[in-house]
Design a protein around this motif. Sequence first.
Motif, short mmCIF file in Angstrom:
data_model
loop_
_atom_site.label_atom_id
_atom_site.label_comp_id
_atom_site.label_asym_id
_atom_site.label_seq_id
_atom_site.Cartn_x
_atom_site.Cartn_y
_atom_site.Cartn_z
N ILE A 1 0.85 -1.19 0.00
CA ILE A 1 0.00 0.00 0.00
C ILE A 1 0.89 1.24 0.00
N ARG A 2 0.83 2.02 -1.07
CA ARG A 2 1.63 3.24 -1.15
C ARG A 2 0.96 4.36 -0.35
N GLY A 3 1.74 4.97 0.53
CA GLY A 3 1.22 6.05 1.37
C GLY A 3 1.67 7.39 0.84
N THR A 4 2.46 8.10 1.64
CA THR A 4 2.91 9.43 1.23
C THR A 4 4.10 9.33 0.28
N GLN A 5 4.23 10.34 -0.56
CA GLN A 5 5.43 10.49 -1.37
C GLN A 5 6.54 11.07 -0.48
N ALA A 6 7.75 11.06 -0.99
CA ALA A 6 8.83 11.76 -0.29
C ALA A 6 8.61 13.27 -0.41
N VAL A 7 8.90 13.98 0.67
CA VAL A 7 8.83 15.44 0.65
C VAL A 7 10.19 15.96 0.18
N ILE A 8 10.19 16.55 -1.00
CA ILE A 8 11.42 17.09 -1.59
C ILE A 8 11.29 18.61 -1.68
N ASN A 9 12.03 19.32 -0.85
CA ASN A 9 11.95 20.78 -0.83
C ASN A 9 12.54 21.39 -2.09
N GLY A 10 11.80 22.32 -2.68
CA GLY A 10 12.31 23.04 -3.83
C GLY A 10 13.45 23.96 -3.42
N GLU A 11 14.44 24.10 -4.30
CA GLU A 11 15.62 24.88 -3.96
C GLU A 11 15.30 26.35 -3.73
N GLU A 12 14.50 26.96 -4.63
CA GLU A 12 14.19 28.38 -4.49
C GLU A 12 13.36 28.65 -3.24
N SER A 13 12.36 27.78 -3.00
CA SER A 13 11.49 27.98 -1.85
C SER A 13 12.25 27.80 -0.54
N SER A 14 13.03 26.73 -0.44
CA SER A 14 13.76 26.49 0.81
C SER A 14 14.79 27.58 1.08
N GLU A 15 15.40 28.10 0.00
CA GLU A 15 16.36 29.20 0.18
C GLU A 15 15.64 30.46 0.68
N LEU A 16 14.43 30.68 0.18
CA LEU A 16 13.66 31.83 0.65
C LEU A 16 13.30 31.68 2.13
N VAL A 17 12.95 30.47 2.54
CA VAL A 17 12.66 30.22 3.96
C VAL A 17 13.86 30.57 4.82
N ARG A 18 15.03 30.12 4.40
CA ARG A 18 16.25 30.37 5.17
C ARG A 18 16.57 31.86 5.22
N GLN A 19 16.36 32.56 4.11
CA GLN A 19 16.60 34.00 4.10
C GLN A 19 15.63 34.73 5.03
N VAL A 20 14.35 34.34 4.95
CA VAL A 20 13.34 34.96 5.81
C VAL A 20 13.67 34.72 7.28
N ALA A 21 14.02 33.48 7.62
CA ALA A 21 14.34 33.14 9.00
C ALA A 21 15.54 33.94 9.51
N ALA A 22 16.56 34.04 8.66
CA ALA A 22 17.76 34.76 9.07
C ALA A 22 17.46 36.24 9.30
N GLU A 23 16.67 36.85 8.43
CA GLU A 23 16.36 38.27 8.57
C GLU A 23 15.39 38.54 9.71
N ALA A 24 14.46 37.61 9.92
CA ALA A 24 13.44 37.82 10.96
C ALA A 24 13.97 37.53 12.35
N PHE A 25 14.83 36.51 12.48
CA PHE A 25 15.22 36.04 13.81
C PHE A 25 16.72 36.01 14.05
N GLY A 26 17.52 36.21 13.01
CA GLY A 26 18.97 36.17 13.15
C GLY A 26 19.57 34.95 12.48
N GLU A 27 20.79 35.10 11.99
CA GLU A 27 21.47 34.00 11.27
C GLU A 27 21.59 32.73 12.12
N ASN A 28 21.70 32.91 13.44
CA ASN A 28 21.97 31.75 14.30
C ASN A 28 20.79 30.80 14.42
N VAL A 29 19.59 31.21 13.98
CA VAL A 29 18.44 30.30 14.10
C VAL A 29 18.38 29.31 12.95
#
Length: 391
Positions: A294-322
């Motif tokens: 029985i096939r369940g969930t697919q693998a979650v593969i983060n897109g490069e552009e989206s994940s990079e945007l998340v990291r940029q947002v996190a760094a600017e909002a909370f600091g690079e160390n987070v």
Amino acid sequence: MINETIKNAIQENSEEMVAIRRKLHSEPELSWEEYETSQFVFNYLTELGIECRKTEPTGVIGTLKGGKEGKTVALRADMDALSVEELNVDLPYKSVTSGKMHACGHDAHTSMLLAAAKALVGVKDQLPGSVRFIFQPAEEVATGAKAMVEQGAVEGVDDVFGIHIWSQIPSHSVACNPGPSFASADIFKVHFKGRGGHGAIPQNSIDAAIIASSFVMNVQSVVSRTIDPQQPAVVTVGKMVVGTRFNIIAENAEIEGTVRCFDAETRDHIEKQLKVYADNTAEIFGGTATVEYIRGTQAVINGEESSELVRQVAAEAFGENVVYDEKPTMGGEDFSFYLDEVPGSFALVGSGNAEKDTQWAHHHGKFNVDEEAMATGAELYAQYAWAYLNK
């Protein structure tokens, strides 16, 4: 990239967010039973002036249209609880229902996304586009996201973003690496048929217990000897039911297990090999095997552009160390069904804090959330939407 009005709104409404989380935590509802939770979400969004609709049977989709034309970004939170007995006996907001508990943080996800929605309403006129809010049922049984997609959750959506509170990394940290994040999660069931008989006369029988035991031992070599060692994979047998009495040779044996991996070819290979191993093992002893995969969930593969945007947002909002580099997990997440339709990514927000006793593993009866970390998650939701629409 960071909107200060959003940041301030999250802080101003953090007490309300925590209160909502505690309410949801004390009133857990299992997969496909989230009637009260979804009604609460629907009412809350409606009071904010967000256009929303219910999906069958227990989902909610809201859309906030900005003051300017633009793309549409979707934010997703899951709402269901688990069949787990809560062991946090001194918690003032512990589950009021025996055997049901928010042991994975979905109560926090729902609360964080509601707080993010409220903050985004405050900048509605400046938004160049729309924000879709997806409140999803039944993640724990891996069927909710697919149902939401079928009911139009990501129609017209350009990008989708989700968050999971994660007790295994430090509170307030944010992890969102490009590439594999969560593994595909499948179920296999094997029925072995032998020939029963008296335990004192084994020569006249075919012992299903021996067949099943041999399969359990040998099937691990599917991973260790037939798959490229650079392709992570897990085959776990979690359940075996065999026999009826101490002196009766078993005629039937039932095995259930799970397969986890990140690669589609590896997944196909393991499915085929499970049948080969089951059939051949049964044949050696004169029995038969029937395999259900029985096939369940697919693998979650983060897109490069989206994940990079998340990291940029996190760094600017909370600091690079987070910004935290977390290894992919073999856990499953049905967020994958959204990523099959549109680009996006799935982030982890740390909630592990030994001083607050929130470092327990997900699905454990003592699981709890560092509620101060929820503000990080809520702001990340909202700031990501703002940054995506404005990029």
